[in-house]
Structures are given as structure tokens and as C-alpha cells.
Design an enzyme around this catalytic site. Structure first.
Site, PDB file in Angstrom:
ATOM      1  N   GLU A 126      10.657  12.062  -1.234  1.00  0.00           N
ATOM      2  CA  GLU A 126      11.225  11.693   0.069  1.00  0.00           C
ATOM      3  C   GLU A 126      12.343  12.642   0.502  1.00  0.00           C
ATOM      4  OE1 GLU A 126      10.228   9.531  -2.156  1.00  0.00           O
ATOM      5  OE2 GLU A 126       8.870   8.201  -1.079  1.00  0.00           O
ATOM      6  N   ASP A 138      11.853   0.921   2.634  1.00  0.00           N
ATOM      7  CA  ASP A 138      12.662   0.785   1.429  1.00  0.00           C
ATOM      8  C   ASP A 138      12.776   2.107   0.667  1.00  0.00           C
ATOM      9  OD1 ASP A 138      12.122  -2.598   0.897  1.00  0.00           O
ATOM     10  OD2 ASP A 138      10.874  -1.435   2.244  1.00  0.00           O
ATOM     11  N   HIS A 140       9.796  -4.025  -0.850  1.00  0.00           N
ATOM     12  CA  HIS A 140       8.779  -3.708   0.161  1.00  0.00           C
ATOM     13  C   HIS A 140       8.988  -4.563   1.406  1.00  0.00           C
ATOM     14  CE1 HIS A 140       6.790  -2.026  -3.431  1.00  0.00           C
ATOM     15  NE2 HIS A 140       6.014  -1.333  -2.622  1.00  0.00           N
TER      16      HIS A 140
HETATM   17  C1  LIG Z   1      10.064   6.793  -4.259  1.00  0.00           C
HETATM   18  C2  LIG Z   1       8.764   6.153  -3.932  1.00  0.00           C
HETATM   19  N1  LIG Z   1       8.005   6.642  -2.930  1.00  0.00           N
HETATM   20  C3  LIG Z   1       6.840   6.068  -2.595  1.00  0.00           C
HETATM   21  C4  LIG Z   1       6.382   4.966  -3.270  1.00  0.00           C
HETATM   22  C5  LIG Z   1       5.060   4.304  -2.865  1.00  0.00           C
HETATM   23  N2  LIG Z   1       4.101   4.387  -3.942  1.00  0.00           N
HETATM   24  C6  LIG Z   1       3.884   3.367  -4.811  1.00  0.00           C
HETATM   25  S1  LIG Z   1       2.786   3.749  -6.018  1.00  0.00           S
HETATM   26  C7  LIG Z   1       2.513   5.292  -5.360  1.00  0.00           C
HETATM   27  C8  LIG Z   1       1.576   6.244  -6.018  1.00  0.00           C
HETATM   28  C9  LIG Z   1       1.990   6.459  -7.434  1.00  0.00           C
HETATM   29  O1  LIG Z   1       1.174   7.416  -8.039  1.00  0.00           O
HETATM   30  P1  LIG Z   1       1.327   7.762  -9.568  1.00  0.00           P
HETATM   31  O2  LIG Z   1       2.767   8.010  -9.877  1.00  0.00           O
HETATM   32  O3  LIG Z   1       0.387   8.845  -9.880  1.00  0.00           O
HETATM   33  O4  LIG Z   1       0.936   6.414 -10.335  1.00  0.00           O
HETATM   34  P2  LIG Z   1      -0.491   5.692 -10.335  1.00  0.00           P
HETATM   35  O5  LIG Z   1      -0.478   4.691  -9.222  1.00  0.00           O
HETATM   36  O6  LIG Z   1      -1.537   6.724 -10.173  1.00  0.00           O
HETATM   37  O7  LIG Z   1      -0.566   5.007 -11.656  1.00  0.00           O
HETATM   38  C10 LIG Z   1       3.308   5.486  -4.224  1.00  0.00           C
HETATM   39  C11 LIG Z   1       3.352   6.717  -3.423  1.00  0.00           C
HETATM   40  C12 LIG Z   1       7.212   4.453  -4.289  1.00  0.00           C
HETATM   41  N3  LIG Z   1       6.878   3.365  -4.977  1.00  0.00           N
HETATM   42  N4  LIG Z   1       8.381   5.066  -4.596  1.00  0.00           N
END
Ligand SMILES: Cc1ncc(C[n+]2csc(CCOP(=O)(O)OP(=O)(O)O)c2C)c(N)n1
Ligand SMILES: Cc1ncc(C[n+]2csc(CCOP(=O)(O)OP(=O)(O)O)c2C)c(N)n1
Ligand SMILES: [Mg+2]
Ligand SMILES: [Mg+2]
Lengths: 347, 321, 321, 347
Positions: C58, C83, C125
Site C-alpha cells: 500500500e 482499513d 474489514h
Molecule cells: C496490508 C494488506 N493489504 C491487503 C490485504 C487484503 N488481502 C487479504 S488476503 C490477500 C492475498 C494474500 O495473498 P498471500 O499472502 O499470497 O496469501 P494466500 O491468500 O495466498 O494464502 C490480500 C491482498 C490485507 N489483508 N492486508
């Protein structure tokens, strides 16, 4: 810094005992079936908000939970039902949090995968990716200050979370303090819908280790034996004072990001590749191949586990929901410092 | 002997380290160097292993403090400047501030923010951003205005089982002196009547308390008796003391050094208007900094924030109604 | 045909991309996937190379937008949830918001924040954190409450030469429908009288406008004529329209879904009390969410935030004075 | 990813022409003397707030400025007087910003090292370390979207700033987008008072490159020839489409963090080590050794430059200060969206 790269191979099974393998398998099975249960409850409209599963990631996850002692610290992420169970979380805690029961550890205040018991070393994630690593650092740092030695802290992460500033600051912090941190990255090829080539440009995430001065381990996340060995080795290195360990596993999530997501962005090729193999199925094949169990036994375990889960979840569904009228609406533990504003009284 | 506001902060930390083995200090340059402002001078020598230099990683610094708090310790974090806490913002408002409510495990961390304007500080070394912390549930936000409060409130902050944002004003560091450290103090959450009066209440906090007092002194030569309320804590906010003062004076001016939208002055005026409406003889007024970043040049800087002169002018406006 | 609030946001972006080659969209999962809420669905196909997936970074996402704006482009940033903007907070309030004032170079970026509570969202959220952005100088903060405003205000946001924080309410995404997209709209900075009345003014914004309207309808059955002001923009805040309404009704209730300390309701009450004091027949009142993190369980969630019922109850309190 | 490691060596001088070396030296000299001037003004109480100098870092800094074209982008940091001058910043712009002149690029609104002209490709840093990198990414990204090719963006950084989340997110972002970014880390062994062993744990900061999938270059920051070569090579690689380049220079700052700081934490050993050599003095020795200049010539240049700087700064000292009454107190460029509150009128 030296890199310790363990690879899964034919000799792996010589190291992991049948007892350990079976224990791991049983947790994987329980996690898979618990996930299925939550998915069913979600489809039935019984769960508010999202449901996030760990299908295909159980081998890696369970290996984290099993490599830790009860006095260690574990910060799981959204796909770690298996690791949680192996570390000691109960099915009831999981169900209570998804269902928002007032009797659960989060008392309906937080939900789904946001659960834990910090005092028992199981940290409840906040949603912001990467944010739990430095918290685990703090626990490890505090134990050292208090003169307690031998604790290891494990943190689970997706490959997408390696792009966060929080990940970087915390891994560097752990390296500077030489903390017994084991950072386990499940590279499941996608962060929600975002493929790796839009997330990072290094050849292998394990290449990051040298830049922090930490040791790294790469592992095939679909191979339970390899996962058990790798995590055991990484945890042992951390415990022995060799500083942070970065573990990178290759695998694929065999479900959507959440149950609302059909994961249409995962190509059939990828699903049919080695990455797309189901670690649970592979473990079962392995068990049968080794004659540590036959298919009848597997079926018994499965139905037993389904019953166990149903038995654990059913009473939770009848547990009291939190009551807004008796709820203590206070964010501070120091009672008299909470502001009670006129708005807060029932009007 | 004379003790500065900065000395008081150092002494309070020494006191906390001495009294409670759970206390440690973590922040950039706090150890051998004694901190950018020397607020931890010699503490690393006096308390070996308990005053620790951090990398330039504000997010991880706060996260580490939360972990240590979970483990029962009581970290004091020094941010080099309040302005840089924006980089650790997420860990403060979403990790530290939610821990107790979510898990029932308290989070006793103290985050020291050297804040507020000094001439030549410019847009990124002058900010007063207490409001963004007070807005979130789960944090205590303190703004001591005196040497005595800097000392006693910091000791109390470290003892509190909740995350405390401790806003210490950089201008006061060396400008404010006292004869000795206090042995007693008002508890956190109570405002203080810094000067009594019956014609007008000026509510202020931190450095602005002194501008308000100076204005009150000037107005006294004009025959006005101005009461000055020092908030001490902006969250919780001692509405009772403010309203009791307005009940005596009928007039309210609230002064803050922060940006004008929202914040302490809005909250104070809104509370008094809602809960003490009938006590007000004339419309309550606010005086804040201007709605631009904080300028570098002293001419602009002085015009950007309230001064004793503009506080007095605003007060006169109210008194003449 | 019926168009949702979410459709309107998608259409506004399509319109901006079509009309202005300087516009592009950058954010997590916005390209092929169309965004976590599908607000950019198909736009990557329609506008190849101009709808771009970002890593989970971000801070760098906002920084990149500022750079592109310096170069004359007009980025639209989608944060996956409001958030998570706390992680990009520093770049928003210290980089984007100060650029024009420091350098005279404008910073036309639009940051879309899917915000506000939905049942089951939980503490991370569900947040409404518009106030932390409005507090800083240099940002425009918008909170459309209708399908029409979601459309026209987003188009205007992208056209504005300044950084805009565009708060789009997740609950409204699919719940709110209109027959067609508007061809005309109030300009940004103007509030809207959403319902006329002469007994009480309820000031609200975003989703709370609908709760206020529902309360007004209920109160109408009791014989009260309640006026509802939809702020549309919380910074700038259209004080004139609010005060004109209070001049008609003599009574003011301000409703917000955000945390109670500071924020929009404090700012509105403070302004009306200072500038329209004589117009108030009874003390102005606020209704906010509670001062705790936002709960997950629907029972708690519904009690945490204002509802049509609690808005109506607060209004009755005022009407009966 | 391949690593391109250039090292300073005996053959270096075969590549850098005398003309280029002399140009670089003259900028270094000007920067050093300008820094001296600001230090003198600071001691005389003529400057409000801090004064931050680049003593000992001129060779590296000038090499950045010289390697760039005027159409490139440069985000200097606090120790980059030399690079700024070489990139085209005037002495007047620097003096006006330190003195808060209303005629300077920052018009007294921002001060000291926080200066630049974004429209000319010179970015004015905000104080938050690491925050400028992604902004440069944005400019490079925008140029590509607009179809403009051949731009390079250089960002200067201290080693301490590599611990920030902003550094990590932005370098990864640049790598994913394969942007022509040149990130130059001046490892001057300290971040304010904090030594490297409290800042990071990797053997060499250049080891970070592989973890991002970018190319890296290591250089002796006291050696002008090596710096010129390395930066030229790095900028050329970036311009040729090889993606981000990480340059890590070893050196020592030969002054305090700011002029208020006596740098008592830098040990004599370190000062007397190879790292502590003065790059300006080394360059002068080199010039004399090469017979590209004699000591008399050096003295002339020095006094000429002092006069030039005095001539440029003196009128600035007489320039009008900003006037709060005519100042436009508006943070937004869209005039009618600025809030004019009653408080804002003079009372
Ligand atoms: C700082 C932040 N930005 C965006 C999100 C929204 N978000 C939740 S899960 C996700 C994807 C996560 O991908 P990864 O780290 O590869 O884990 P996976 O779901 O593949 O296990 C995102 C972008 C978040 N939780 N935190
Ligand atoms: C995010 C952030 N935290 C803290 C600071 C305060 N600060 C200013 S300069 C500095 C040290 C920087 O060290 P380094 O990056 O090595 O650069 P150097 O001064 O050595 O050139 C610090 C901690 C800051 N500017 N930004
Ligand atoms: Mg992933
Ligand atoms: Mg340094």
C-alpha cells in the site's frame, strides 16, 4: 550466511517415523474435514462474513504445528487450520470463532480466522498482512530479556505478504536481534487473484534470505515428509541459536481465496502440474504404499473424524450469541479510563 | 537546581526502569547516544541491556512492543519525531489498540511522541497528530503541559495496562523549567485548572496551555479574569471539569496547535455544546493552526499556529459579546 | 434496467478512462479479476494496459500514484479495504497531501476506499476512517450516499487537480439501486437536502443518510417533519447548507458510523455551535458508533453502530425538548 | 538475476576522461564549499532548524548527478549537494531553501534539504525515509504509459533507510514493473548514531539484490573514478532496459548527522581507516598525480568557487522573507475546495 536447502527425496522416509507421519496425517485430515464443515456451514448461510480454507496447504501447515513445542509461539495465517490443530487449538475454538459464540476465545468480537490465545502462544492475526511477524519478534525478545531460553516463534505467511513493508521491517529486525524466528512462506502462486509475476521478480523467494543475513530452506509443500523434515530442521536451527530461518514452500491452494471465490484465475495446466497435487491424497498414497494404513483404515479415520467434528461443532451452534446489552463496550482494560459518552446509553 | 521538561521525561523513564524490571526502552538512537533529544541520556549505561537501539522500522518497532507486552513486559517506545509515527500507524491503531478488546490480554505499551512545532522544523518535524490516535478506540492519549506532569504522567503511563500515546512537546523540552519533581499528581484522566477566572474559560493542552496563560495574563491587565483549563489527557477527556468551568464563566474558547478539521478543539466544543449548552452565554469558539502543512520559515510558522496574541484576540472577541 | 452503487463506481471509472487518456487504475486484483468487489470488472479488457494489478504494498502503491500525478497522469487507486489504507497512510497524508503546497505542482490522485460496516466484517474489514484523512490539510474527502453521487462524484474526483479520498460504502455496493445514471449533479463541496422538514435537522453522510431517512419516515408517522442533510463531502464541509437547515429547524442531530472521538460529527456540531449558536433551540446532539473496535457478530455489530431505530430515538429526544 | 559488480582498480582511470573527472571534481568542490557556507551560516545563527551536510560523500553523489541526463529524474537525499549541483540545481535554490526565501522553489514553506523542482525532474524529499522511491517509480511508470522511453530515475538513500518498509515495497514494485530505477545506497556506516550492526545483519547490502531480482553494483564511495564508472554503468543498464539497479557504496560521513551533532560515536579507528579517507582530498591527489592540475591551480579553483558561492548566497540573504499576510494559506490547488474558516481571518 549459509543456506540450508533441504529437498524432498527418496530417502526422506528414512527420517520421519511412521508414528510421526501418521500423527501429521491425522491432523491434516482433521483440518481438511473441518474446512469442509465450515464450507458447508457457509453455503447453508450459517456463517457471517468470509470463510478461508487451507485446502492443499495442510502438509506445510501441520509441519509447523508439529515442529513446535507447546511453550513456543505460533502466529498462523488464514490457511493454517492444520497447523493450529497440531499446535493445540481445539475444533471448538475454531467453530466458536466462525460462529461468533460468546464462549469462544474471541467472544464474537472477532471472527473466522482471526482467533487465538496469546497467553498460550497462539496469536490471533490482525488482517493486515505481515503485521504479526514483529509481534512474534517482541515475544521472543521479551523471553530473552526475561532470561527464558529455548523458545521458537513461527509465523505463517503467503507469498503475497512478502511484498509488505511489515514483512521486511520485521524480518530485518529479527535478523539484527538474531531471534529464533521461523518465517514460513507458503508460495501458493497467487495472492487472491494476483499471480507471482505481478508480486515479485526474484527467481525464488528463498533468495531473499541472504539480503537479511538469515538462513533459508526450500521445500515442496505438497510432500508431507519433506515438510516435516524441513520444519523440524528449521525450528531446530532457530532453537540452537542460529537466528531467523526463512522457509519457502511451493504449492497451490486447491480452493478459492475464500469460499466466495471460484478461483477461475488458476489455469487447468497449473492445477494439473506437480504443484497442484493434493498433499492429503499424496499422504494417503504414501501411507498405503508403506502399508502403514490400508484404504479401509483410511475410510474409518475419515468417518471417525467427520463424526468428531460434527460432535464438536453441533453444541457450539447452540451456544449463546453475544448479548449487546450485557457486553462490556470497553476497549481499555483500565476501566476508569474508558469514556462513557451519553450516546452509549440505550436511548 | 532546575529541572527541564526534558529532564523530567528522562527521570520518569529512569524511575520506571528502576522500579519495574519489566520496563525497557526501544527506539532509534536511544541507547549509547541517548536519543535525538537526549531524553534517554545515560540510561543505557545505568540500565544495561534495557535501552535498545532500533533500526529505522517504525512498523516493526511498535509490533515488537506489542509482542513484548503480551509477554508481560512494559516497553517504552521513542519515536524520533511524532511525524514518523505515521509509518508505524497501522501497528498502533490496529494491533496495539485492539489487542485487549479482542483477546482480553492487556497491551501495556507507552509510545513517546516528540511532537509540536518549533521554528524551522518544517512540514515533517512539527506535527501535532494526537487526534488521529484519539479517534481510534483502545488508546490513551496524553499531552502533558508542565514539567511536573511530564514526569508524573509518564510514570503513570508506563504503569497503565493499556497502550498510551504520550505526546511530549518539543518546544517545551528546554523552555520549561521547574524547581523539583513532584511527589503527588492528579491522576490521568483529570484536567487541571491552570488559572482561575470567572469571565471566560480557555481550554488548552500541551504547549498551548502556556500561550493561553500568557493571554490570560495580558487580559488581566484589561480587567478580565480568564480561567485556563489544561486538559492533560485528551483521551479520556475530562468533560466534567470543562463543563464545571464553563458553568462558572459562561464563555468557552478552545485552543489547539493541531490542524483545524476535527481533533481536540472540535471534540471539546461538541461535548460542551451537547452537554452544557445552557451554560453558554455566547457561542463557543475554537482556535487552531491553519489548514496547510506546517511552514518552515519562522514568519510563516508563527502565523500558522495560535500565539498568545491571537489567543488573546479571540478571547477578547468572546468577552466583548 | 437497474444500476447499483457498485455499477455506478465501475461506470464512472469506465467514463474517466474513456474520456481522459491520462487516467489509469492501479490496485490489488483490479485487472483481470476486476477487484475484490468487482468495481473494475472488465475494465482491463476494455482499456488494455491501463488497469494494473499491484503487489501487496500500500505504501508503494500510493507513492507510485503521486509520481504518476507529478508526470501529469490521473491515477485511480483502489485499496482493497479502507482499513488497509493505514499501511499507505504516510504516503497519503505526508506525500500526496503536501505536494501542491510545497511545490506548486498539483497531485491529482483518487484513492478509492471501500469502507464502512457490513455484518460479519469484523474489526479490520469494517472501518470508517474518513476523519483521519479529513484532519490533514491537502486532501478532499468524499462520502457519496447515493448511486447518482457515487457516479458523478467519482468522475469529478478524478477530474480534480488534488488528492481525493473517495469513501465508497461497502454496504451500499449492492443494496442501493437507481434507474439510471445522472447527467447532472451538485458540485463537490455542496451538501444536499435529502429530505425536507421543519422540526429537526439530521446531518449524515454515506450509508447513515439512509438510516436517517428511514428514521425520518418513521418519525413522520408520529407527526414530525425531519430534514435530512446528506453531506456528500466531509472535506470541504458545506457549513452553509447545514446552518441554513438548522436555521429552519432549530434542532440538530449529527449521525456518523465512525468511532466517536473527533471526526465528522464533532466537526459539524462544533461548527454549528460556533457559527449558528443562536439558531439552536435545544442542545445539538451526536450519534456515533461505540468506542470499541467493530465487532464481528451481527448482534454486536448492530449494537455498535447507529441504526434507524437509534437514530429515531435520538431524534425523539431532541424533538421532545 | 546476474550481478554486475564493478570494483575500483588501477585500470579505472583508463576509462574516465580527464574532462569528465575534472567536471566531477569541480562539482564536488563546489558542494563541499557550499556545505561549508551553510555550516558557517548555521553557526552564525542565520539558519533556522537543522543543517545537513554531505562531507565525504561527494564522490558518490556527484557520480549520480553526472550519470543522469537532464530529462531523467533524481530524488536526492540529505547528503547530496554534489549530485544536486551536477544534475543542475543552482546554488541559489539551495541557499533560498535554507534561508527560507520567498523566491526559492519552496518559498519558505519547506526548508534546508527539502527542496527540488518536480517538473524539472528534481524531487523534493519528504522526511520519511524511503518514501521517495515509489514516487520515482511512478514517474518512470507514467513515462512508459505515455510512450516516452529512455528515462532513468535515480534515488539516493542511506543504509539506514534500507530498513524501512517503504524501501522494500518500492524496490519490489520497481522490480515487478522492471522500471529503469537506479537506487544508490550510501553505506556511511551510521544512521544518525546507529551503527550497521544494529541496522542490518546481511554481509553486504548488495546481497539484497538477488531477493528482489535486480542487478547490483558495489563501489568504494571514496574513489571518484570508481563512482563515476559504477554509476555510469548502472544508469546505462537501467536505460538499456535491464530493470532496477542497486548500487551500494562504502564510505564514511565526515561530519555529524547534522551540524548540531559532533559524531562522537564514530571511533578514531574508523576515521583513520580506508573508509574514512576524504574523497575530495583523494580526488585532488589524483589530479595532481595525473598532472591534470597542480596545487596552485587547485588553490585558484577553491578561491574562485568560494567567491562564486559567496556571490550567489549574498543576494539571497537580502531577498524577501515570506509574508504571512500575503501568503496563500491554501493546501489545495482547486481554490474553491479550500476551507476558509472563521479562525483564519486575522483577529
Ligand atoms: C496490508 C494488506 N493489504 C491487503 C490485504 C487484503 N488481502 C487479504 S488476503 C490477500 C492475498 C494474500 O495473498 P498471500 O499472502 O499470497 O496469501 P494466500 O491468500 O495466498 O494464502 C490480500 C491482498 C490485507 N489483508 N492486508
Ligand atoms: C521513517 C523515518 N524514521 C526516522 C527518521 C529520522 N531520521 C532522519 S535521518 C535518520 C538516519 C538516516 O540514516 P541513513 O539512512 O543511514 O542516512 P545517513 O544520514 O547516514 O546519510 C533518521 C533515523 C526519518 N527521517 N524517517
Ligand atoms: Mg498466496
Ligand atoms: Mg547512514
Amino acid at each position: 550466511m549459509s543456506q540450508t536447502v533441504l529437498e524432498s527425496g527418496d530417502t526422506a522416509d528414512t527420517v520421519v517415523s511412521s508414528g510421526k507421519y501418521l500423527t501429521a496425517y491425522r491432523y491434516m485430515l482433521r483440518a481438511r474435514l473441518l474446512d469442509d464443515k465450515f464450507a458447508a456451514l457457509y453455503r447453508a448461510g450459517k456463517i457471517h462474513g468470509g470463510v478461508f480454507l487451507g485446502r492443499g496447504q495442510e502438509a506445510l501447515s501441520v509441519a509447523i504445528g508439529l515442529a513446535l513445542k507447546k511453550t513456543d509461539v505460533f502466529a498462523p495465517l488464514i490457511r493454517d487450520a492444520a497447523g493450529r490443530l497440531a499446535f493445540g487449538e481445539t475444533v471448538a475454538d475454531a467453530a466458536r470463532t466462525y460462529l461468533g459464540s460468546s464462549l469462544g476465545p474471541m467472544r464474537g468480537r472477532d471472527g473466522n480466522v482471526h482467533r487465538g490465545r496469546p497467553r498460550d502462544g497462539l496469536l490471533p492475526m490482525i488482517s493486515h498482512l505481515g503485521a504479526m511477524i514483529s509481534v512474534v519478534n517482541g515475544i521472543l525478545f521479551a523471553r530473552r530479556l526475561k532470561g527464558i531460553s529455548g523458545t521458537v516463534g513461527a509465523v505463517a505467511l503467503g507469498e503475497g505478504a512478502t511484498s509488505t513493508g511489515a514483512f521486511h521491517e520485521a524480518l530485518n529486525q529479527a535478523a539484527v536481534e538474531k531471534l529464533p524466528l521461523v518465517l514460513v512462506v507458503a508460495n501458493n502462486q497467487f495472492a487472491y487473484s494476483t499471480p507471482n509475476d505481478r508480486q515479485f521478480a526474484c527467481a525464488d523467494l528463498a533468495d531473499k534470505a541472504a539480503g537479511y543475513g538469515v538462513e533459508s530452506h526450500s521445500v515442496d509443500g505438497t510432500d508431507l515428509t519433506a515438510c516435516l523434515q524441513t520444519l523440524e530442521a528449521a525450528v531446530a536451527r532457530a532453537r540452537a541459536g542460529h537466528g531467523p530461518q526463512l522457509v519457502v514452500a511451493q504449492l497451490l491452494r486447491l480452493c478459492g481465496h475464500g469460499e466466495h471465490d471460484d478461483a477461475g484465475y488458476i489455469t487447468p495446466q497449473l492445477k494439473n502440474s506437480a504443484l497442484g497435487r493434493d498433499c492429503l491424497k499424496l499422504a494417503e498414497d504414501f501411507l498405503v504404499g508403506k502399508k502403514w494404513a490400508d484404504t479401509a483404515q483410511l475410510a474409518v479415520w475419515r468417518s471417525e473424524t467427520i463424526r468428531e467434528i460434527d460432535d464438536a461443532v453441533a453444541p457450539v451452534q447452540r451456544e449463546p450469541a453475544p448479548d449487546p446489552f450485557t457486553e462490556e463496550w470497553q476497549a481499555l482494560s483500565t476501566k476508569h479510563l474508558n469514556e462513557i459518552r451519553p450516546d452509549d446509553f440505550e436511548i | 537546581m532546575s529541572i527541564t521538561y526534558l529532564d523530567a521525561i528522562r527521570e520518569a523513564q529512569a524511575h520506571a526502569l528502576r522500579d519495574d524490571p519489566r520496563v525497557f526502552i526501544y527506539g532509534q538512537d536511544v541507547a549509547a547516544f541517548g536519543g535525538a533529544f537526549k531524553a534517554t541520556k545515560n540510561l543505557a549505561v545505568e540500565f544495561p541491556g534495557r535501552v535498545i537501539d532500533a533500526p529505522i522500522s517504525e512498523d516493526a518497532i511498535i509490533g515488537m512492543a506489542v509482542g513484548a507486552a503480551i509477554e508481560g513486559l512494559r516497553p517504552i517506545i521513542e519515536m524520533q519525531f511524532a511525524d514518523f509515527s505515521t509509518v508505524g500507524f497501522n501497528q498502533i491503531v490496529n494491533q496495539a489498540a485492539t489487542l485487549f478488546w479482542r483477546t482480553n490480554v492487556p497491551c501495556p505499551i507507552t509510545v513517546r511522541l516528540p511532537f509540536g512545532g518549533t521554528s524551522g522544523g518544517g512540514p515533517f518535524h512539527s506535527q501535532s497528530i494526537e487526534a488521529i490516535y484519539a479517534h481510534y478506540p483502545g488508546l490513551v492519549v496524553l499531552t502533558p503541559a508542565t514539567v511536573e506532569d511530564a514526569y508524573s504522567m509518564l510514570i503513570e503511563a508506563v504503569a497503565i495496562d493499556d497502550p498510551v500515546i504520550f505526546c511530549e512537546h518539543k518546544f517545551l523540552y528546554r523552555h520549561l523549567k521547574a524547581e523539583k519533581l513532584p511527589s503527588e499528581a492528579l491522576p490521568i484522566g483529570k484536567a487541571r485548572i491552570a488559572r482561575e477566572g470567572r469571565d471566560l474559560t480557555i481550554v488548552a493542552y500541551s504547549a498551548m496551555v502556556h500561550d493561553a496563560l500568557e493571554a490570560a495574563t495580558e487580559l488581566a491587565t484589561e480587567g478580565w479574569q480568564v480561567e485556563v483549563v489544561d486538559l492533560r489527557s485528551i483521551k479520556p477527556l475530562d468533560t466534567d471539569t470543562i463543563i464545571a468551568s464553563v458553568a462558572r464563566t459562561g464563555r468557552l474558547l478552545c485552543v489547539g496547535e493541531a490542524f483545524p478539521w476535527g481533533g481536540v478543539t472540535a471534540e471539546v466544543i461538541a461535548r460542551v455544546s451537547s452537554e452544557g449548552f445552557g451554560l453558554l452565554d455566547v457561542p463557543p469558539q475554537r482556535l487552531n493552526a491553519k489548514d496547510t502543512p506546517i511552514p518552515y520559515h519562522p514568519n510563516l510558522w508563527l502565523a500558522h499556529r495560535p500565539t498568545p496574541q491571537t489567543v488573546a484576540a479571540a478571547a477578547r472577541n468572546l468577552l466583548r459579546q
